[in-house]
Design a protein around this motif. Structure first.
Motif, short mmCIF file in Angstrom:
data_model
loop_
_atom_site.label_atom_id
_atom_site.label_comp_id
_atom_site.label_asym_id
_atom_site.label_seq_id
_atom_site.Cartn_x
_atom_site.Cartn_y
_atom_site.Cartn_z
N LEU A 48 30.98 40.62 38.72
CA LEU A 48 31.84 40.38 37.56
C LEU A 48 32.55 39.03 37.75
CD1 LEU A 48 33.23 41.19 34.94
CD2 LEU A 48 34.90 42.46 36.30
N MET A 49 32.32 38.15 36.80
CA MET A 49 32.93 36.81 36.87
C MET A 49 33.63 36.52 35.55
SD MET A 49 29.79 34.78 38.70
CE MET A 49 28.67 35.27 37.40
N PHE A 50 34.71 35.71 35.69
CA PHE A 50 35.42 35.30 34.49
C PHE A 50 35.02 33.88 34.15
CE2 PHE A 50 38.23 38.65 36.05
CZ PHE A 50 38.37 39.40 34.90
N ASN A 51 35.09 33.62 32.88
CA ASN A 51 34.81 32.27 32.41
C ASN A 51 35.75 31.29 33.13
OD1 ASN A 51 35.03 29.83 30.76
ND2 ASN A 51 33.72 30.98 29.31
N GLN A 52 35.18 30.20 33.74
CA GLN A 52 35.97 29.30 34.59
C GLN A 52 37.04 28.54 33.82
OE1 GLN A 52 34.18 25.78 36.05
NE2 GLN A 52 32.50 25.83 34.56
N GLU A 53 36.90 28.34 32.56
CA GLU A 53 37.89 27.59 31.80
C GLU A 53 39.19 28.39 31.62
OE1 GLU A 53 34.72 27.64 30.73
OE2 GLU A 53 34.24 25.57 31.28
N ILE A 54 39.22 29.57 31.96
CA ILE A 54 40.42 30.38 31.78
C ILE A 54 41.20 30.35 33.09
CG2 ILE A 54 41.31 32.67 31.21
CD1 ILE A 54 38.71 33.18 29.70
N ILE A 55 42.16 29.45 33.15
CA ILE A 55 42.99 29.31 34.36
C ILE A 55 44.40 29.75 34.02
CG2 ILE A 55 43.89 27.72 36.09
CD1 ILE A 55 41.47 25.96 35.63
N PRO A 56 44.90 30.74 34.74
CA PRO A 56 46.25 31.22 34.42
C PRO A 56 47.28 30.09 34.56
CG PRO A 56 45.17 32.59 36.10
CD PRO A 56 44.29 31.43 35.88
N ASN A 57 48.30 30.09 33.76
CA ASN A 57 49.36 29.06 33.87
C ASN A 57 50.62 29.64 34.50
OD1 ASN A 57 50.31 30.65 31.83
ND2 ASN A 57 50.13 29.10 30.21
N GLY A 58 50.43 30.80 35.16
CA GLY A 58 51.58 31.32 35.87
C GLY A 58 51.20 32.57 36.64
N PHE A 59 51.98 32.91 37.67
CA PHE A 59 51.80 34.17 38.39
C PHE A 59 53.12 34.50 39.06
CE2 PHE A 59 51.04 31.00 41.57
CZ PHE A 59 51.30 31.55 42.81
N SER A 60 53.25 35.74 39.52
CA SER A 60 54.54 36.20 40.09
C SER A 60 54.27 36.86 41.43
CB SER A 60 55.21 37.18 39.13
OG SER A 60 54.36 38.26 38.83
N ILE A 81 41.85 32.27 39.90
CA ILE A 81 41.22 31.55 38.79
C ILE A 81 39.86 32.20 38.50
CG2 ILE A 81 40.39 29.33 38.00
CD1 ILE A 81 42.34 28.04 39.97
N PRO A 82 39.78 32.90 37.41
CA PRO A 82 38.52 33.58 37.08
C PRO A 82 37.36 32.58 37.02
CG PRO A 82 40.26 34.34 35.65
CD PRO A 82 40.81 33.15 36.38
N GLY A 83 36.22 32.99 37.59
CA GLY A 83 35.00 32.20 37.51
C GLY A 83 34.89 31.13 38.55
N LEU A 84 35.98 30.86 39.27
CA LEU A 84 35.91 29.77 40.22
C LEU A 84 35.03 30.13 41.42
CD1 LEU A 84 36.84 26.92 40.78
CD2 LEU A 84 38.90 27.85 41.89
N ASP A 85 34.91 31.42 41.68
CA ASP A 85 34.09 31.78 42.83
C ASP A 85 32.61 31.53 42.57
OD1 ASP A 85 33.72 33.75 40.96
OD2 ASP A 85 34.21 35.43 42.27
N GLN A 86 32.26 31.06 41.36
CA GLN A 86 30.88 30.63 41.12
C GLN A 86 30.59 29.31 41.82
OE1 GLN A 86 29.47 31.27 36.92
NE2 GLN A 86 31.65 31.66 36.58
N TYR A 87 31.66 28.67 42.27
CA TYR A 87 31.49 27.40 42.99
C TYR A 87 31.94 27.64 44.43
CZ TYR A 87 31.28 25.79 38.19
OH TYR A 87 30.94 25.63 36.88
N PRO A 88 31.02 28.09 45.25
CA PRO A 88 31.41 28.59 46.58
C PRO A 88 32.07 27.55 47.49
CG PRO A 88 29.04 28.36 46.38
CD PRO A 88 29.58 28.15 45.01
N ASN A 89 31.92 26.28 47.16
CA ASN A 89 32.50 25.24 48.04
C ASN A 89 33.70 24.53 47.42
OD1 ASN A 89 30.60 25.57 50.18
ND2 ASN A 89 29.06 24.53 48.90
N PHE A 90 34.31 25.28 46.47
CA PHE A 90 35.42 24.60 45.79
C PHE A 90 36.58 24.35 46.78
CE2 PHE A 90 36.85 29.00 45.38
CZ PHE A 90 38.21 28.89 45.55
N MET A 91 37.41 23.40 46.41
CA MET A 91 38.63 23.07 47.19
C MET A 91 39.79 22.97 46.21
SD MET A 91 39.48 19.82 49.70
CE MET A 91 39.38 18.65 48.36
#
Length: 669
Positions: free
Chosen positions: A567-579, A591-601
């Protein structure tokens, strides 16, 4: 000459006496004679001396003729002649000697033109008779003898010395000639030119009249036992104890059997073996030209036969169809045959049919117990009554083999014993022994299970062995799903199974947990799983399904596991806050979908440009998201919670094509 006609002695010179010349006296009267000088003869007493009445020798114009020899009757021999004197004679030695007859006894008219011989009997058959005729008034008549006549030997067909004309039974068959004529003189039933009264086989059917009439045959087709038979004066056989009664008419059609051509019965269709139905009936049939049937039974393989009588378990014993009822196993070994004949043809000795019995009883499982008795015809541990399941000889798979003798009743390739949940001995029978041991009812005794309710593992109400199953299979695997945050994520498998169980892994497949329907998941036991309103906390979860078909006990993969879908989320959907307050809600910057890029930094900075978080994924399938803790910087110590406020991030995808992005996120507690 006068001397002769006067009745005196003629000396040869037509004179009186014997002397020649005669001696006479003075008166001229012959003295050399012993007779003469008396009244001259008038032998016909007509008043005129014969020497003065011209006469002539007697002549015969019609000779006597042979007469029929009819015993006890009278025969008359007659001559026609110009004569006034007749004398009949008899010879008993063929004409060598003759004896003059006189009236009396059996003779009358012995001195007339007609001789009557009465009370004839067979001893007189060779006698001869003649008559001597003369004219009494003509002394020179030399006496004329007629031809001899005798008796004509009348037809005597049966040679009993009673001529047929007298014989009341011309062929000695015990049937009176009047009966054989049957209202028609010299009736000839078979048209062979021989009247029935002298025909030993009146109807020409090869069976003799004396037999067909129902009388004793002496061996030469005559009545009685004596040969030749003894008869009385009328020709009736006396050397017999039967005969001369109404001839048999066995088929009661009004025609005596001896005058109704018969034939021996023949069989055109033989009886055949019949199926043996325990407690039921079997009917054996024959087609023949016979009108009489007698069924017989043998209980010792044909060594002896018993004539069956109507009643009890047998009906139709004297018809062309024998029905045997209330069959028990002992009857199975009996044999049957029928003798057919034509009742009106007494010479029909009867024709036996083929010997028949019952078709070989099946023993489908070869356990020595016939199926008809066996309560488990295929030894699969399932009673036949259960396999019939309310329908006699149920055939679930329609292959022509009833379930009770079908080791795979539903035709799905999985043996019934296995699908029922019992032990398979390797030959699709119950238990471990091969062959299995059975009791007198055919139930397997060499087993520890069986004969309980067969499995219905899918709870359909139909036992698994009668419900065709198939192994679980997958034709299309679940695939990775990318959705927008908050949307439903649907995972689907295409395949064949009775049951489905979806599982989730939150640690990249290291462990799995069964799912059940709740607020977050639906369809967890179907081929389609829905993750309801997916949120960040389920990102990168893996989902798979286990396919099970327990109702198909032969499934090589009792637990067929699908591939996993992520299950992956569309990468363009980046939360603008968390608690990151530890309440379990939005505690990390995921960040949903970011794990599709296994070498992200990813790098996070405070508003003064100080880097508070730095993370390189380096191929991990389970990214470690920022939890609001500093990693050690010139402003905050490592592991120190950052203050609430706005922070800026950069993300480098490190895939060689996607441009880095940057943005901001608000941290609030």
């Amino acid at each position: 000459f006068d001397v002769d006609e006067a009745g005196f002695t003629n000396n040869g010179a037509n004179m009186l006496g014997i002397a020649n010349p005669p001696v006479i006296d003075a008166n001229g009267q012959v003295t050399s004679a012993a007779d003469g000088y008396t009244t001259p003869n008038d032998l016909d007493n007509n008043g005129t001396p014969d020497f003065q009445e011209a006469g002539a020798a007697a002549t015969i114009t019609t000779q006597p003729a042979n007469q029929n020899m009819i015993p006890t009757q009278t025969a008359t021999f007659t001559v026609v002649a110009t004569a006034d004197t007749f004398q009949w004679e008899e010879s008993t030695d063929g004409g060598t000697t003759w004896v003059a007859l006189a009236d009396g006894g059996n003779y009358s008219g012995t001195t007339t033109a007609s001789l009557s011989v009465s009370n004839l009997d067979i001893s007189m058959v060779n006698n001869l008779y003649r008559v001597k005729v003369s004219n009494i008034a003509f002394a020179c008549d030399p006496v004329t003898a007629s031809d001899s006549a005798g008796f004509i030997s009348l037809p005597d067909f049966d040679g009993d010395n009673v001529p047929d004309i007298v014989d009341v039974d011309d062929d000695n068959d015990g049937i009176l000639d009047t009966v054989e004529d049957n209202g028609v003189t010299d009736r000839d039933t078979d048209g062979d030119g021989v009247p029935d009264r002298i025909d030993f086989d009146s109807d020409g059917d090869g069976c003799f009249d004396v037999d067909e009439a129902g009388f004793t045959n002496n061996g030469n087709n005559m009545l009685g036992t004596a040969n030749p038979p003894t008869v009385d004066a009328t020709g009736k056989v006396t050397s017999a104890t039967d005969g001369y009664t109404t001839p048999a008419d066995r088929n009661a059609n009004g025609t005596p059997d001896f005058q109704e051509a018969g034939t021996a019965a023949t069989i055109s269709t033989q009886p055949t073996d019949q199926d043996f139905n325990f407690g039921g009936t079997a009917t054996f049939s024959v087609v023949s030209t016979g009108d009489t049937y007698q069924w017989e039974e043998s209980t010792d393989n044909g060594a002896t036969w018993t004539v069956l009588t109507e009643g009890g378990d047998y009906s139709g014993v004297n018809t062309n169809q024998l029905t045997v009822s209330n069959a028990d196993i002992n009857m199975y070994f009996n044999d049957y045959r029928v003798m057919v004949s034509n009742i009106a043809f007494i010479c029909d000795s009867g024709t036996y049919s083929d010997i028949v019995s019952y078709t070989e009883l099946p023993d489908s499982d070869s356990d020595g117990i016939f199926d008809i008795i066996d309560k488990d015809d295929d030894n699969d541990g399932i009673l036949d009554t259960v396999e019939d399941n309310g329908v006699t000889d149920r055939d679930t798979d329609g292959d022509g083999v009833p379930d009770r003798i079908d080791w795979d009743a539903d035709g799905d390739g999985c043996p019934d014993v296995t699908e029922a949940g019992f032990t398979n001995n390797g030959n699709d029978m119950l238990g471990t022994a091969n062959p299995p041991a059975v009791d007198a009812e055919g139930k397997v005794t060499s087993a520890t299970d069986g004969y309980t309710t067969p499995n219905d593992l899918n709870n359909s109400g139909v036992p698994d062995f009668q419900e065709a199953g198939s192994p679980s299979s997958i034709s299309s695997q679940p695939s990775d799903i990318e959705v927008s945050l908050g949307d439903n994520a649907v995972f689907e498998v295409s395949g064949n199974a009775t049951f489905y169980q979806w599982q989730v892994s939150t640690n990249n497949g290291s462990s799995w947990k069964d799912l059940s329907d709740d607020a977050q998941y639906s369809g967890t036991q179907t081929n389609t799983l829905t993750v309801i309103a997916a949120r960040g906390r389920v990102e990168s979860n893996l989902y798979r399904v286990i396919l099970r078909s327990p109702d198909f006990a032969c499934d090589p993969n009792p637990d067929l596991i699908s591939e996993a879908g992520k299950l992956m989320f569309n990468q363009e959907i980046i939360p603008n806050g968390f608690s990151p307050n530890g309440d379990g809600e939005n505690d990390v910057f995921s960040i949903p979908g970011l794990d599709q890029y296994p070498n992200f930094m990813m790098k996070v900075f405070d508003r003064w440009g100080n880097m508070v978080y730095h993370y390189e994924n380096n191929g991990s399938a389970d990214p470690r998201w920022w939890d609001g803790l500093a990693q050690g910087s010139m402003v905050l110590n490592d592991g120190q919670r950052v203050p609430a406020g706005t922070y800026f991030y950069t993300i480098d995808y490190n895939d060689g094509s996607t441009k880095p992005i940057k943005g901001w996120v608000y941290v609030n507690y």
